[in-house]
Enzyme design. Sequence first.
Site, mmCIF file in Angstrom:
data_model
loop_
_atom_site.group_PDB
_atom_site.id
_atom_site.type_symbol
_atom_site.label_atom_id
_atom_site.label_comp_id
_atom_site.label_asym_id
_atom_site.label_seq_id
_atom_site.Cartn_x
_atom_site.Cartn_y
_atom_site.Cartn_z
ATOM 1 N N ASP A 1 0.840 -1.195 0.000
ATOM 2 C CA ASP A 1 0.000 0.000 0.000
ATOM 3 C C ASP A 1 0.875 1.246 0.000
ATOM 4 O O ASP A 1 1.694 1.436 0.902
ATOM 5 C CB ASP A 1 -0.904 -0.026 1.241
ATOM 6 C CG ASP A 1 -1.996 1.038 1.171
ATOM 7 O OD1 ASP A 1 -2.342 1.466 0.061
ATOM 8 O OD2 ASP A 1 -2.489 1.438 2.237
ATOM 9 N N HIS B 1 -3.525 13.826 1.373
ATOM 10 C CA HIS B 1 -3.689 12.843 2.453
ATOM 11 C C HIS B 1 -2.454 12.836 3.361
ATOM 12 O O HIS B 1 -2.576 12.828 4.592
ATOM 13 C CB HIS B 1 -3.930 11.457 1.853
ATOM 14 C CG HIS B 1 -4.040 10.361 2.872
ATOM 15 N ND1 HIS B 1 -5.079 10.275 3.763
ATOM 16 C CD2 HIS B 1 -3.214 9.303 3.137
ATOM 17 C CE1 HIS B 1 -4.902 9.204 4.545
ATOM 18 N NE2 HIS B 1 -3.787 8.600 4.183
ATOM 19 N N GLU C 1 -10.538 3.817 3.975
ATOM 20 C CA GLU C 1 -9.629 4.633 3.161
ATOM 21 C C GLU C 1 -9.982 4.419 1.699
ATOM 22 O O GLU C 1 -9.936 3.282 1.201
ATOM 23 C CB GLU C 1 -8.158 4.257 3.404
ATOM 24 C CG GLU C 1 -7.634 4.842 4.713
ATOM 25 C CD GLU C 1 -6.125 4.696 4.900
ATOM 26 O OE1 GLU C 1 -5.543 5.521 5.614
ATOM 27 O OE2 GLU C 1 -5.541 3.759 4.322
ATOM 28 N N GLU D 1 -9.274 4.137 -1.850
ATOM 29 C CA GLU D 1 -8.070 3.883 -2.650
ATOM 30 C C GLU D 1 -8.450 3.159 -3.934
ATOM 31 O O GLU D 1 -9.547 2.622 -4.065
ATOM 32 C CB GLU D 1 -7.088 2.956 -1.899
ATOM 33 C CG GLU D 1 -6.619 3.503 -0.571
ATOM 34 C CD GLU D 1 -5.356 2.811 -0.057
ATOM 35 O OE1 GLU D 1 -4.599 2.237 -0.882
ATOM 36 O OE2 GLU D 1 -5.134 2.848 1.159
ATOM 37 N N ASP E 1 -8.961 0.293 2.226
ATOM 38 C CA ASP E 1 -7.972 -0.100 3.233
ATOM 39 C C ASP E 1 -8.531 0.272 4.612
ATOM 40 O O ASP E 1 -8.172 1.296 5.183
ATOM 41 C CB ASP E 1 -6.645 0.621 2.943
ATOM 42 C CG ASP E 1 -5.567 0.296 3.960
ATOM 43 O OD1 ASP E 1 -5.656 -0.760 4.606
ATOM 44 O OD2 ASP E 1 -4.629 1.105 4.099
ATOM 45 N N ARG F 1 -7.820 3.613 13.532
ATOM 46 C CA ARG F 1 -6.898 4.738 13.779
ATOM 47 C C ARG F 1 -6.287 4.718 15.164
ATOM 48 O O ARG F 1 -5.162 5.187 15.353
ATOM 49 C CB ARG F 1 -7.625 6.061 13.546
ATOM 50 C CG ARG F 1 -8.173 6.247 12.149
ATOM 51 C CD ARG F 1 -7.104 6.105 11.106
ATOM 52 N NE ARG F 1 -7.609 6.399 9.763
ATOM 53 C CZ ARG F 1 -6.888 6.237 8.668
ATOM 54 N NH1 ARG F 1 -5.652 5.770 8.747
ATOM 55 N NH2 ARG F 1 -7.397 6.520 7.492
ATOM 56 N N GLN G 1 -3.617 1.965 15.039
ATOM 57 C CA GLN G 1 -2.544 2.448 14.155
ATOM 58 C C GLN G 1 -1.663 3.497 14.832
ATOM 59 O O GLN G 1 -0.430 3.420 14.791
ATOM 60 C CB GLN G 1 -3.178 3.038 12.885
ATOM 61 C CG GLN G 1 -2.190 3.638 11.900
ATOM 62 C CD GLN G 1 -2.893 4.332 10.721
ATOM 63 O OE1 GLN G 1 -4.117 4.294 10.603
ATOM 64 N NE2 GLN G 1 -2.107 4.945 9.856
ATOM 65 N N LYS H 1 -4.330 -2.248 10.281
ATOM 66 C CA LYS H 1 -4.743 -2.329 8.874
ATOM 67 C C LYS H 1 -4.941 -3.762 8.389
ATOM 68 O O LYS H 1 -5.577 -3.974 7.356
ATOM 69 C CB LYS H 1 -3.672 -1.687 7.984
ATOM 70 C CG LYS H 1 -3.377 -0.228 8.341
ATOM 71 C CD LYS H 1 -3.609 0.672 7.199
ATOM 72 C CE LYS H 1 -3.301 2.108 7.563
ATOM 73 N NZ LYS H 1 -4.088 3.016 6.732
ATOM 74 N N THR I 1 -9.195 -5.849 4.051
ATOM 75 C CA THR I 1 -9.058 -4.904 2.939
ATOM 76 C C THR I 1 -10.039 -5.374 1.876
ATOM 77 O O THR I 1 -10.027 -6.551 1.519
ATOM 78 C CB THR I 1 -7.612 -4.933 2.379
ATOM 79 O OG1 THR I 1 -6.705 -4.651 3.446
ATOM 80 C CG2 THR I 1 -7.420 -3.918 1.261
ATOM 81 N N GLU J 1 -9.565 12.312 8.136
ATOM 82 C CA GLU J 1 -9.450 13.674 7.577
ATOM 83 C C GLU J 1 -10.795 14.404 7.578
ATOM 84 O O GLU J 1 -10.860 15.581 7.920
ATOM 85 C CB GLU J 1 -8.934 13.604 6.137
ATOM 86 C CG GLU J 1 -7.518 13.103 5.997
ATOM 87 C CD GLU J 1 -7.198 12.789 4.540
ATOM 88 O OE1 GLU J 1 -6.836 13.719 3.798
ATOM 89 O OE2 GLU J 1 -7.329 11.622 4.135
HETATM 90 O O1 LIG Z 1 0.554 9.411 8.024
HETATM 91 C C1 LIG Z 1 0.496 8.287 8.561
HETATM 92 O O2 LIG Z 1 1.098 8.019 9.603
HETATM 93 C C2 LIG Z 1 -0.277 7.184 7.968
HETATM 94 C C3 LIG Z 1 -1.309 7.365 7.202
HETATM 95 C C4 LIG Z 1 -2.027 6.211 6.655
HETATM 96 O O3 LIG Z 1 -2.850 5.523 7.270
HETATM 97 C C5 LIG Z 1 -1.649 5.958 5.299
HETATM 98 C C6 LIG Z 1 -1.811 4.690 4.584
HETATM 99 O O4 LIG Z 1 -2.374 3.611 4.827
HETATM 100 C C7 LIG Z 1 -1.367 4.927 3.206
HETATM 101 C C8 LIG Z 1 -2.436 5.644 2.458
HETATM 102 O O5 LIG Z 1 -3.554 5.110 2.429
HETATM 103 O O6 LIG Z 1 -2.157 6.683 1.848
HETATM 104 CA CA LIG Z 2 -3.972 2.984 2.985
HETATM 105 MG MG LIG Z 3 -6.251 -2.766 5.224
#
Ligand SMILES: O=C(O)/C=C/C(=O)CC(=O)CC(=O)O
Ligand SMILES: [Ca+2]
Ligand SMILES: [Mg+2]
Length: 420
Positions: free
Chosen positions: A131, A138, A204, A206, A238, A242, A245, A258, A262, A369
């Site tokens: 990914d 973003h 997410e 994508e 995805d 949060r 993560q 994650k 998916t 976001e």
């Molecule tokens: O900025 C971060 O720490 C992470 C952000 C994400 O969750 C990004 C990711 O999975 C990649 C994306 O979807 O752009």
């Molecule tokens: Ca992602």
């Molecule tokens: Mg995922």
Amino acid sequence: MALKSFIEVHPDSHFPIQNLPYGVFKPEPASPARPGVAIGDYVLDLSVVASAGLFDGPVLKNSCDSFLQPDLNKFLALGRPAWKEARATLQKLLSATEPALRDNAALRQKALVPLSKVEMLVPISIGDYTDFFSSMHHAKNCGTIFRGPENPIPANWFHLPIAYHGRASSIVISGTDIVRPRGQGHPAGNSPPYFGPSLKLDFELEMAAVVGPGNELGKPVDVNEAADHIFGLVLLNDWSARDIQAWEYVPLGPFLGKSFGTTVSPWIVTLDALEPFACDAPKQNPPPLPYLAEKISKNYDISLEVQIKPAGQENSSVVTRSNFNHLYWTLTQQLAHHTINGCNLRPGDLLGTGTISGPEPQSYGCLLELTWNGQKPLSLNGTTRKFLEDGDEVIFSGYSKGNGYNVGFGTCSGKIIPPP
Ligand SMILES: O=C(O)/C=C/C(=O)CC(=O)CC(=O)O
Ligand SMILES: [Ca+2]
Ligand SMILES: [Mg+2]
């Protein structure tokens, strides 16, 4: 004159003869999986077309067993000459002026199955899933939320397409329920971590490139030849927890936040079908290193939309509208970068683009976001959301608008269910 199929296709359909996306389906629950292409409200069964000897071009006449498989990997491995020939053969076979299938009732009966009757499956056997993180908007928003507004975009971001290795085993087909993951989170301040169902479950928005022919271990793919290694695109969600993560990702990147699921859309739209919608990718400043500098830097104009349908509500609400053309790093740069150290890609590998956020708040690609980490709840038809609740169904759709037709991806959906 525009190409027209003998099958009636509604002008709003995502699947006219100009598209012909590839999927894998079962006509009956007990029947074996086989490849097909979508045309209007039907699937054309490619195992039937192949068995009838209709793939009779120079490349495919000796490789027809690639359509007698439960996934598309064998066809993907054949590469662009085979893909071009298959597309030409199928466009001819389905065209309004071609009698071979149009006037053969027995063959039509076997080969065309109503979409409403079939079960769609993940169309490829996915060995590896990566990914990327290719939308600048973003990256900037996540950086501001997770790491603060001083330096939201890391210095390396403008020099290389950042990525992490995702988990292939938990990739599921559109329509599969997603179990809310449990894990560790960490409240702000000095409190100890908590454990339980994620309190910040997100989607997410994508897309993902499906890899065709791979490369040998130790032999990178040149960025100007990378397009020959990409069969097409799917929609990809995805799903991201949060809270899990944010607590786990330092210093090795996303892991359990994650890897619990998916979702992909069932239809792979080929780069050949998307070619009329190609557009210039954004100008890159600073210019990339030579191995990432490409002669043609291409994006595609694909409108993307996310809807949420809360449990018990009749209607879904649109929560964001974005476009594939917002990506900073192109698909071909992503693929070339992935192999530059000698890493080998294989047919059926999936390369997620990363969340596709645009510049305006209405075009952000995830709830992190859109609600600014839960600080600004979204209103949805009489109710509000900071993050996803149990029973919420999240529905992605995407299409490119042609002159009198669409080249679309259908939908990519999943419903959140509580942990057992
Ligand atoms: O900025 C971060 O720490 C992470 C952000 C994400 O969750 C990004 C990711 O999975 C990649 C994306 O979807 O752009
Ligand atoms: Ca992602
Ligand atoms: Mg995922």
